[in-house]
Design a protein around this motif. Structure first.
Motif, PDB file in Angstrom:
ATOM      1  N   LEU A   1       0.188   0.476   6.950  1.00  0.00           N
ATOM      2  CA  LEU A   1       0.785   1.783   6.867  1.00  0.00           C
ATOM      3  C   LEU A   1       0.976   2.353   8.449  1.00  0.00           C
ATOM      4  O   LEU A   1       2.100   2.911   8.892  1.00  0.00           O
ATOM      5  CB  LEU A   1       0.449   2.457   6.050  1.00  0.00           C
TER       6      LEU A   1
ATOM      7  N   ASP B   1       4.523   2.876  10.004  1.00  0.00           N
ATOM      8  CA  ASP B   1       4.952   4.198  10.051  1.00  0.00           C
ATOM      9  C   ASP B   1       4.908   4.705  11.303  1.00  0.00           C
ATOM     10  O   ASP B   1       5.135   6.244  10.992  1.00  0.00           O
ATOM     11  CB  ASP B   1       4.359   4.711   8.820  1.00  0.00           C
TER      12      ASP B   1
ATOM     13  N   ALA C   1      -0.276   8.636   7.205  1.00  0.00           N
ATOM     14  CA  ALA C   1      -0.084   7.165   6.875  1.00  0.00           C
ATOM     15  C   ALA C   1      -1.630   6.550   6.566  1.00  0.00           C
ATOM     16  O   ALA C   1      -1.678   5.929   5.709  1.00  0.00           O
ATOM     17  CB  ALA C   1       0.522   6.703   7.995  1.00  0.00           C
TER      18      ALA C   1
ATOM     19  N   GLY D   1      -2.853   4.935   3.121  1.00  0.00           N
ATOM     20  CA  GLY D   1      -3.126   3.433   2.994  1.00  0.00           C
ATOM     21  C   GLY D   1      -4.598   3.690   2.308  1.00  0.00           C
ATOM     22  O   GLY D   1      -4.802   2.802   1.424  1.00  0.00           O
TER      23      GLY D   1
END
Length: 115
Positions: free
Chosen positions: A29, A33, A95, A99
């Protein structure tokens, strides 16, 4: 009678699986991201916050590279109150949190589905 060693191994394997999925999902992630500029902005913001908290001059000039590669000089305090950098740092933290929480959840669902 069930073997206690089996259950201990199952718990250890489940824990290792959940932790490894948390680390893997967090890394994926973060790579997916966030951008290089997010990391740069968050770094500059964190350094400015630390230096201000340590008592350094708030009005000292700091060079900052925008997302479109334009270098500007801004005060340390100005860098610390800019919303774009704060949003970038929040995106990184979000993020990482997503995760770290979704990884073990996915591991638990996979474990329950295979039982």
């Amino acid at each position: 009678m069930s073997d206690p060693g089996f259950w201990r191994q199952a718990v250890i394997a489940g824990t290792v699986g959940a932790l490894s999925m948390a680390i893997l999902a967090c890394a994926i992630l973060l790579a997916r991201d966030t951008t290089e500029h997010d990391w740069y902005a968050a770094y500059k913001l964190t350094v400015a916050d630390i230096l201000i908290a340590a008592g350094f001059d708030e009005d000292a000039a700091v060079e900052y590279r925008n997302a479109d590669d334009v270098v500007e000089t801004i005060s340390r305090y100005g860098r610390s109150v800019t919303l774009g950098a704060r949003w970038a740092r929040d995106d990184i933290l979000e993020a990482a949190w997503d995760g770290a929480t979704l990884g073990p959840l996915g591991s638990a669902v996979r474990c329950c589905a295979s039982c």
